[in-house]
Design an enzyme around this catalytic site. Structure first.
Site, PDB file in Angstrom:
ATOM      1  N   HIS A 107     -14.971  13.350   4.608  1.00 11.40           N
ATOM      2  CA  HIS A 107     -16.004  13.799   3.661  1.00 11.40           C
ATOM      3  C   HIS A 107     -16.769  12.597   3.072  1.00 11.40           C
ATOM      4  CE1 HIS A 107     -17.233  17.318   0.863  1.00 11.40           C
ATOM      5  NE2 HIS A 107     -18.227  16.429   0.943  1.00 11.40           N
ATOM      6  N   ARG A 119     -19.947  21.888   4.860  1.00  9.75           N
ATOM      7  CA  ARG A 119     -18.687  22.240   4.207  1.00  9.75           C
ATOM      8  C   ARG A 119     -17.731  22.802   5.257  1.00  9.75           C
ATOM      9  NH1 ARG A 119     -20.239  19.541   0.667  1.00  9.75           N
ATOM     10  NH2 ARG A 119     -20.593  20.093  -1.518  1.00  9.75           N
TER      11      ARG A 119
HETATM   12  P1  NAP Z   1     -30.867  22.640   0.432  1.00  5.16           P
HETATM   13  O1  NAP Z   1     -32.013  21.725   0.223  1.00  5.16           O
HETATM   14  O2  NAP Z   1     -30.624  23.707  -0.586  1.00  5.16           O
HETATM   15  O3  NAP Z   1     -31.084  23.311   1.853  1.00  5.16           O
HETATM   16  C1  NAP Z   1     -30.332  24.383   2.287  1.00  5.16           C
HETATM   17  C2  NAP Z   1     -30.955  24.960   3.547  1.00  5.16           C
HETATM   18  O4  NAP Z   1     -30.067  25.946   4.079  1.00  5.16           O
HETATM   19  C3  NAP Z   1     -32.308  25.632   3.292  1.00  5.16           C
HETATM   20  O5  NAP Z   1     -33.207  25.274   4.311  1.00  5.16           O
HETATM   21  C4  NAP Z   1     -31.950  27.115   3.342  1.00  5.16           C
HETATM   22  O6  NAP Z   1     -32.986  27.944   3.844  1.00  5.16           O
HETATM   23  C5  NAP Z   1     -30.802  27.123   4.337  1.00  5.16           C
HETATM   24  N1  NAP Z   1     -29.960  28.309   4.123  1.00  5.16           N
HETATM   25  C6  NAP Z   1     -29.266  28.645   3.013  1.00  5.16           C
HETATM   26  N2  NAP Z   1     -28.635  29.814   3.177  1.00  5.16           N
HETATM   27  C7  NAP Z   1     -28.945  30.234   4.415  1.00  5.16           C
HETATM   28  C8  NAP Z   1     -28.605  31.384   5.169  1.00  5.16           C
HETATM   29  N3  NAP Z   1     -27.838  32.361   4.674  1.00  5.16           N
HETATM   30  N4  NAP Z   1     -29.108  31.506   6.427  1.00  5.16           N
HETATM   31  C9  NAP Z   1     -29.909  30.542   6.932  1.00  5.16           C
HETATM   32  N5  NAP Z   1     -30.274  29.429   6.260  1.00  5.16           N
HETATM   33  C10 NAP Z   1     -29.797  29.276   5.018  1.00  5.16           C
HETATM   34  O7  NAP Z   1     -29.516  21.838   0.584  1.00  5.16           O
HETATM   35  P2  NAP Z   1     -29.319  20.288   0.948  1.00  5.16           P
HETATM   36  O8  NAP Z   1     -29.629  19.445  -0.234  1.00  5.16           O
HETATM   37  O9  NAP Z   1     -30.051  20.018   2.201  1.00  5.16           O
HETATM   38  O10 NAP Z   1     -27.731  20.237   1.187  1.00  5.16           O
HETATM   39  C11 NAP Z   1     -27.107  21.030   2.167  1.00  5.16           C
HETATM   40  C12 NAP Z   1     -25.599  20.944   2.040  1.00  5.16           C
HETATM   41  O11 NAP Z   1     -25.123  19.705   2.540  1.00  5.16           O
HETATM   42  C13 NAP Z   1     -25.030  20.985   0.634  1.00  5.16           C
HETATM   43  O12 NAP Z   1     -24.978  22.313   0.127  1.00  5.16           O
HETATM   44  C14 NAP Z   1     -23.652  20.389   0.816  1.00  5.16           C
HETATM   45  O13 NAP Z   1     -22.716  21.407   1.060  1.00  5.16           O
HETATM   46  C15 NAP Z   1     -23.802  19.514   2.058  1.00  5.16           C
HETATM   47  N6  NAP Z   1     -23.595  18.081   1.783  1.00  5.16           N
HETATM   48  C16 NAP Z   1     -22.529  17.448   2.369  1.00  5.16           C
HETATM   49  C17 NAP Z   1     -22.344  16.091   2.161  1.00  5.16           C
HETATM   50  C18 NAP Z   1     -21.246  15.333   2.826  1.00  5.16           C
HETATM   51  O14 NAP Z   1     -21.001  14.181   2.498  1.00  5.16           O
HETATM   52  N7  NAP Z   1     -20.580  15.907   3.795  1.00  5.16           N
HETATM   53  C19 NAP Z   1     -23.228  15.378   1.333  1.00  5.16           C
HETATM   54  C20 NAP Z   1     -24.273  16.064   0.734  1.00  5.16           C
HETATM   55  C21 NAP Z   1     -24.451  17.425   0.966  1.00  5.16           C
HETATM   56  P3  NAP Z   1     -34.150  28.528   2.878  1.00  5.16           P
HETATM   57  O15 NAP Z   1     -34.907  27.331   2.349  1.00  5.16           O
HETATM   58  O16 NAP Z   1     -34.955  29.355   3.804  1.00  5.16           O
HETATM   59  O17 NAP Z   1     -33.473  29.273   1.771  1.00  5.16           O
HETATM   60  C1  GLV Z   2     -21.258  16.232  -1.004  1.00  7.13           C
HETATM   61  O1  GLV Z   2     -20.490  16.830  -0.339  1.00  7.13           O
HETATM   62  C2  GLV Z   2     -22.390  16.829  -1.682  1.00  7.13           C
HETATM   63  O2  GLV Z   2     -22.481  18.055  -1.724  1.00  7.13           O
HETATM   64  O3  GLV Z   2     -23.218  16.070  -2.204  1.00  7.13           O
END
Ligand code: NAP
Ligand code: GLV
Length: 313
Positions: free
Chosen positions: A276, A228
């Site tokens: 994005h 983000r």
């Molecule tokens: P997820 O499975 O919830 O993973 C989040 C990770 O971040 C976990 O390993 C968590 O650690 C870590 N984390 C959270 N808060 C933290 C902190 N304060 N300090 C250190 N580590 C922290 O999420 P995901 O499914 O991988 O998605 C991640 C993000 O990608 C989404 O939230 C979204 O914003 C972004 N995204 C972007 C796109 C795009 O097109 N640009 C597409 C999809 C997603 P713990 O497990 O130890 O809590």
């Molecule tokens: C895209 O930004 C997502 O959070 O899936």
């Protein structure tokens, strides 16, 4: 008996592809968007949401579950009137994971293999070999090895890169090094040549990429942000790019989207901007997950991939 309504709460988007996919995976549910009108608010049992206008979800008194259109839920939880007693389910979908891994690997390899330099040499008809060096000498540090970050980490490791992960809790995975918590962030950054942000946006991670974190990276590191825009202080990022502390950046997300035409990021010679699109939600696969969650909720069970509202992800 009235059929349950699913409200499609996504600004400026009628959601035709989602309507068709939901008709296949939850045919008993009536799909409505704001353009045709949501109808009687009391009949709305489900909502699909993405950056909904503040107050939109709170107008439905009988919501049984809210589904995020994507993996990140920051744009939903930003609404101060978000109904916190209603389960919120986010996207965990192999297609979304695959798209993100492609984006991360693409930009890691464009940088490591010096492809941008070869592109410019080609424009000058210049035959100029450069050495990339072995992948094992390049450490990719991933902030957030959750669902998306861990898949990219595994594939980078399998390509021979040295891989580290930084998370809130301690994780382990063969062939990777892990760091946890703010106390270990400087040590994680100090050995990272390519920094990838795949954190959720929460109060704890807002502006986590700023001058006093960037300074811990080795000079000439590269930065990839596919999470983000709110993770980054863009002024500090530009200063690090101008000074050479960062050799370059691939940015898919921005504090303000669309990225304003006046932003210097558009024209910075060492920045790649994408709008994005690192990984885009696929209505066909995600509607199947929502359909399964609706069946679970109707049996009195939790939906798939519930968000922990206290953590914010
Ligand atoms: P997820 O499975 O919830 O993973 C989040 C990770 O971040 C976990 O390993 C968590 O650690 C870590 N984390 C959270 N808060 C933290 C902190 N304060 N300090 C250190 N580590 C922290 O999420 P995901 O499914 O991988 O998605 C991640 C993000 O990608 C989404 O939230 C979204 O914003 C972004 N995204 C972007 C796109 C795009 O097109 N640009 C597409 C999809 C997603 P713990 O497990 O130890 O809590
Ligand atoms: C895209 O930004 C997502 O959070 O899936």
């Amino acid at each position: 008996m009235d059929r349950p309504v699913l409200a499609f709460c996504v600004p400026k988007f009628a959601g035709g592809s989602w309507r068709a996919a939901m008709a296949e995976h939850a045919p008993h549910v009536v799909f409505r968007n704001r353009f045709e009108g949501f109808g009687d608010p009391a009949l709305v049992r489900y909502a699909i949401a993405w950056n909904p206008p503040p107050g939109e979800l709170a107008q439905f008194p009988n919501l049984a579950c809210i589904f995020s259109l994507g993996a990140g839920v920051d744009g939903i939880l930003a609404d101060p009137t978000f109904p916190r007693s209603v389960p919120l389910s986010r996207v965990v979908d192999p297609d979304l994971t695959q798209g993100m891994t492609q984006y991360v690997l693409l930009h890691v390899m464009l940088h490591h293999r010096k492809q941008r330099a070869f592109d410019s040499f080609q424009r000058e008809r210049l035959w100029k070999p450069l050495t990339a060096g072995p992948a094992g000498d390049v450490r990719v540090g991933i902030m957030g090895t959750g669902v998306l970050g861990m898949d990219a980490a595994r594939k980078l490791r399998d390509l021979g890169y040295a891989v580290s992960g930084w998370n809130a809790s301690r994780k382990s995975e063969p062939g990777m090094t892990f760091f946890a918590g703010m106390g270990e962030l400087p040590a994680f950054l100090a050995e990272t040549n390519i920094l990838v942000c795949l954190l959720p946006l929460t109060d704890a991670t807002r502006h986590i990429i700023r001058a006093d974190t960037l300074r811990h990276l080795p000079k000439g590191a590269f930065f990839i942000n596919a999470a983000r825009g709110g993770h980054v202080n863009e002024d500090d990022l530009l200063a690090a790019l101008d000074s050479g502390q960062l050799a370059g950046a691939a940015l898919d997300v921005f504090e303000t989207e669309p990225l304003p035409v006046t932003s210097r990021l558009w024209s910075h010679p060492h920045v790649t901007v994408t709008p994005h699109v690192a990984s885009q939600s696929n209505p066909k696969t995600i509607a199947a997950l929502i359909g399964e969650s609706i069946r679970r909720v109707e049996r009195g069970e939790a939906p798939l991939n519930p968000v922990d509202l206290l953590r914010g992800y």
